[in-house]
Design a protein around this motif. Structure first.
Motif, PDB file in Angstrom:
ATOM      1  N   PHE A  53     -13.562  46.578  17.443  1.00 16.71           N
ATOM      2  CA  PHE A  53     -14.396  47.185  16.403  1.00 16.71           C
ATOM      3  C   PHE A  53     -13.556  48.040  15.454  1.00 16.71           C
ATOM      4  N   PHE A  54     -12.612  48.770  16.016  1.00 16.91           N
ATOM      5  CA  PHE A  54     -11.742  49.602  15.176  1.00 16.91           C
ATOM      6  C   PHE A  54     -10.902  48.728  14.252  1.00 16.91           C
ATOM      7  N   GLY A  55     -10.427  47.598  14.780  1.00 22.48           N
ATOM      8  CA  GLY A  55      -9.660  46.673  13.955  1.00 22.48           C
ATOM      9  C   GLY A  55     -10.469  46.163  12.776  1.00 22.48           C
ATOM     10  N   PHE A  56     -11.730  45.858  12.993  1.00 22.80           N
ATOM     11  CA  PHE A  56     -12.596  45.392  11.915  1.00 22.80           C
ATOM     12  C   PHE A  56     -12.911  46.524  10.930  1.00 22.80           C
ATOM     13  N   PHE A  57     -12.960  47.759  11.446  1.00 19.35           N
ATOM     14  CA  PHE A  57     -13.155  48.902  10.566  1.00 19.35           C
ATOM     15  C   PHE A  57     -11.952  49.087   9.646  1.00 19.35           C
ATOM     16  N   VAL A  58     -10.761  48.902  10.188  1.00 18.51           N
ATOM     17  CA  VAL A  58      -9.547  48.990   9.367  1.00 18.51           C
ATOM     18  C   VAL A  58      -9.550  47.885   8.310  1.00 18.51           C
ATOM     19  N   THR A  59     -10.004  46.691   8.688  1.00 21.30           N
ATOM     20  CA  THR A  59     -10.132  45.602   7.719  1.00 21.30           C
ATOM     21  C   THR A  59     -11.108  45.985   6.614  1.00 21.30           C
ATOM     22  N   PHE A  60     -12.211  46.589   6.984  1.00 17.56           N
ATOM     23  CA  PHE A  60     -13.201  47.060   6.006  1.00 17.56           C
ATOM     24  C   PHE A  60     -12.565  48.051   5.031  1.00 17.56           C
ATOM     25  N   CYS A  61     -11.851  49.038   5.567  1.00 18.34           N
ATOM     26  CA  CYS A  61     -11.216  50.053   4.723  1.00 18.34           C
ATOM     27  C   CYS A  61     -10.140  49.434   3.834  1.00 18.34           C
ATOM     28  N   GLY A  62      -9.318  48.547   4.423  1.00 15.79           N
ATOM     29  CA  GLY A  62      -8.276  47.890   3.641  1.00 15.79           C
ATOM     30  C   GLY A  62      -8.859  47.024   2.540  1.00 15.79           C
ATOM     31  N   SER A  63      -9.977  46.375   2.815  1.00 13.25           N
ATOM     32  CA  SER A  63     -10.630  45.527   1.816  1.00 13.25           C
ATOM     33  C   SER A  63     -11.162  46.358   0.653  1.00 13.25           C
ATOM     34  N   VAL A  64     -11.801  47.481   0.972  1.00 13.70           N
ATOM     35  CA  VAL A  64     -12.306  48.374  -0.077  1.00 13.70           C
ATOM     36  C   VAL A  64     -11.149  48.885  -0.935  1.00 13.70           C
ATOM     37  N   ALA A  65     -10.071  49.305  -0.272  1.00  8.31           N
ATOM     38  CA  ALA A  65      -8.915  49.836  -1.004  1.00  8.31           C
ATOM     39  C   ALA A  65      -8.284  48.762  -1.889  1.00  8.31           C
ATOM     40  N   TYR A  66      -8.247  47.522  -1.403  1.00  8.73           N
ATOM     41  CA  TYR A  66      -7.664  46.447  -2.208  1.00  8.73           C
ATOM     42  C   TYR A  66      -8.498  46.182  -3.456  1.00  8.73           C
ATOM     43  N   LEU A  67      -9.814  46.158  -3.312  1.00  9.90           N
ATOM     44  CA  LEU A  67     -10.675  45.921  -4.472  1.00  9.90           C
ATOM     45  C   LEU A  67     -10.551  47.051  -5.498  1.00  9.90           C
ATOM     46  N   ARG A  69      -7.773  49.182  -5.818  1.00  8.50           N
ATOM     47  CA  ARG A  69      -6.417  49.400  -6.321  1.00  8.50           C
ATOM     48  C   ARG A  69      -5.629  48.119  -6.572  1.00  8.50           C
ATOM     49  N   GLY A  70      -5.986  47.038  -5.876  1.00  6.72           N
ATOM     50  CA  GLY A  70      -5.312  45.769  -6.099  1.00  6.72           C
ATOM     51  C   GLY A  70      -3.922  45.663  -5.520  1.00  6.72           C
ATOM     52  N   ALA A  71      -3.509  46.623  -4.683  1.00  3.30           N
ATOM     53  CA  ALA A  71      -2.166  46.591  -4.101  1.00  3.30           C
ATOM     54  C   ALA A  71      -2.114  45.613  -2.938  1.00  3.30           C
ATOM     55  N   ARG A  72      -1.069  44.817  -2.891  1.00  2.00           N
ATOM     56  CA  ARG A  72      -0.910  43.801  -1.843  1.00  2.00           C
ATOM     57  C   ARG A  72      -0.846  44.441  -0.454  1.00  2.00           C
ATOM     58  N   ARG A 131      -8.660  32.462   4.735  1.00  2.00           N
ATOM     59  CA  ARG A 131      -7.452  33.028   4.150  1.00  2.00           C
ATOM     60  C   ARG A 131      -6.385  31.967   3.950  1.00  2.00           C
ATOM     61  N   GLY A 132      -6.326  31.009   4.870  1.00  2.10           N
ATOM     62  CA  GLY A 132      -5.321  29.959   4.754  1.00  2.10           C
ATOM     63  C   GLY A 132      -5.767  28.771   3.931  1.00  2.10           C
ATOM     64  N   ALA A 133      -7.059  28.713   3.604  1.00  2.00           N
ATOM     65  CA  ALA A 133      -7.588  27.545   2.896  1.00  2.00           C
ATOM     66  C   ALA A 133      -7.539  27.694   1.378  1.00  2.00           C
ATOM     67  N   LEU A 134      -7.455  28.927   0.869  1.00  5.11           N
ATOM     68  CA  LEU A 134      -7.474  29.160  -0.573  1.00  5.11           C
ATOM     69  C   LEU A 134      -6.054  29.163  -1.124  1.00  5.11           C
ATOM     70  N   ASP A 135      -5.836  28.398  -2.187  1.00  8.04           N
ATOM     71  CA  ASP A 135      -4.486  28.232  -2.737  1.00  8.04           C
ATOM     72  C   ASP A 135      -4.053  29.411  -3.613  1.00  8.04           C
ATOM     73  N   ALA A 136      -4.973  29.933  -4.422  1.00  6.59           N
ATOM     74  CA  ALA A 136      -4.625  31.037  -5.316  1.00  6.59           C
ATOM     75  C   ALA A 136      -4.591  32.346  -4.523  1.00  6.59           C
ATOM     76  N   PRO A 137      -3.407  32.954  -4.328  1.00  5.92           N
ATOM     77  CA  PRO A 137      -3.291  34.152  -3.468  1.00  5.92           C
ATOM     78  C   PRO A 137      -4.174  35.315  -3.902  1.00  5.92           C
ATOM     79  N   GLU A 138      -4.150  35.678  -5.189  1.00 11.13           N
ATOM     80  CA  GLU A 138      -4.917  36.835  -5.643  1.00 11.13           C
ATOM     81  C   GLU A 138      -6.419  36.573  -5.554  1.00 11.13           C
ATOM     82  N   ARG A 139      -6.829  35.397  -5.945  1.00 12.59           N
ATOM     83  CA  ARG A 139      -8.248  35.042  -5.861  1.00 12.59           C
ATOM     84  C   ARG A 139      -8.708  35.022  -4.403  1.00 12.59           C
ATOM     85  N   GLY A 140      -7.867  34.459  -3.530  1.00 14.63           N
ATOM     86  CA  GLY A 140      -8.186  34.430  -2.103  1.00 14.63           C
ATOM     87  C   GLY A 140      -8.269  35.821  -1.517  1.00 14.63           C
ATOM     88  N   ALA A 141      -7.374  36.716  -1.957  1.00 14.75           N
ATOM     89  CA  ALA A 141      -7.375  38.089  -1.451  1.00 14.75           C
ATOM     90  C   ALA A 141      -8.651  38.818  -1.857  1.00 14.75           C
TER      91      ALA A 141
END
Length: 226
Positions: A53-67, A69-72, A131-141
């Motif tokens: 659950f904590f791992g998924f929470f970190v994914t949630f936080c990282g996803s919000v931060a990416y949207l 700030r856009g940092a890889r 994640r592995g099925a989308l060719d465009a990296p930024e769009r997939g991210a």
């Protein structure tokens, strides 16, 4: 230098904590009166669930931060944590099934919490596959970031399922008090520490692997452009 020390310190600490947890599970924690030794699976089942659950929470936080700030770096964090969290949730399901057979007479029962857990597992398997099925990296991210935010709803749903609906799944808290003895609680906390450090070690390794993948892709692009 500091990064190299962390690289071996986390796995080493994880091994030590797991040895301590194993010793406490089998030699310190008392034998549960109703279920007997089968109950000892509880320490691994609960610890892997919390860390998943904590791992998924970190994914949630990282996803919000990416949207925002856009940092890889944030995208890498979200991806790595989702994959590591999925490994722990898979362990949760397997240990739960091993416990359920002697407790309920069946490896799986479609009660609310188990149903939500199954849906959660499928959602994060799909996340990794997409994640592995989308060719465009930024769009997939960006797509994965939105997906990671939406999929996280299964975590609070799973947590509150045994409180909102009638379920045969046991509760760690009963009437506002712990449903386990102090030695059991101590053993559980050590198990949680062991699984948490293991999560940190695996997360670091997976993020490093993704950074090296990016570096290799950049090198190939430079060679093709030369």
């Amino acid at each position: 230098m500091r990064d190299k020390i962390t690289g071996w310190a986390l796995p080493a600490l994880s091994v030590l904590l797991f040895l301590a947890a194993l010793g406490m599970v089998f030699f310190y924690a008392p034998r549960e009166a109703t279920m007997g030794d089968v109950q000892r699976i509880f320490y691994f089942h609960v610890a892997s669930a919390w860390v998943g659950f904590f791992g998924f929470f970190v994914t949630f936080c990282g996803s919000v931060a990416y949207l925002l700030r856009g940092a890889r770096t944030w995208d890498i964090l979200a991806l790595a944590s989702a994959e590591v969290g999925l490994a722990f949730i898979t362990m949760t399901l397997l240990t739960g099934m091993l416990w359920a057979k002697p407790a309920w007479g069946a490896y799986w029962i479609w009660e609310p919490r188990l149903t939500i857990s199954a849906v959660q597992w499928v959602l994060y398997v799909a996340y990794s596959m997409l994640r592995g099925a989308l060719d465009a990296p930024e769009r997939g991210a960006r797509f994965a970031a939105v997906y990671g935010i939406v999929a996280f709803v299964t975590v609070p749903l799973s947590w509150f399922a045994i409180r909102w609906w009638r379920t045969i799944h046991p509760q760690l808290l009963s009437g506002g008090e712990m449903a386990i003895t102090p030695p059991m609680l101590t053993t559980l906390l050590v198990s949680l520490a062991a699984f948490t450090v293991l999560y940190a070690a695996l997360l670091r390794a997976r993020m490093q692997l993704e950074r090296e993948r990016d570096a290799l892709a950049a090198l190939r692009a430079a060679q093709e452009g030369a």
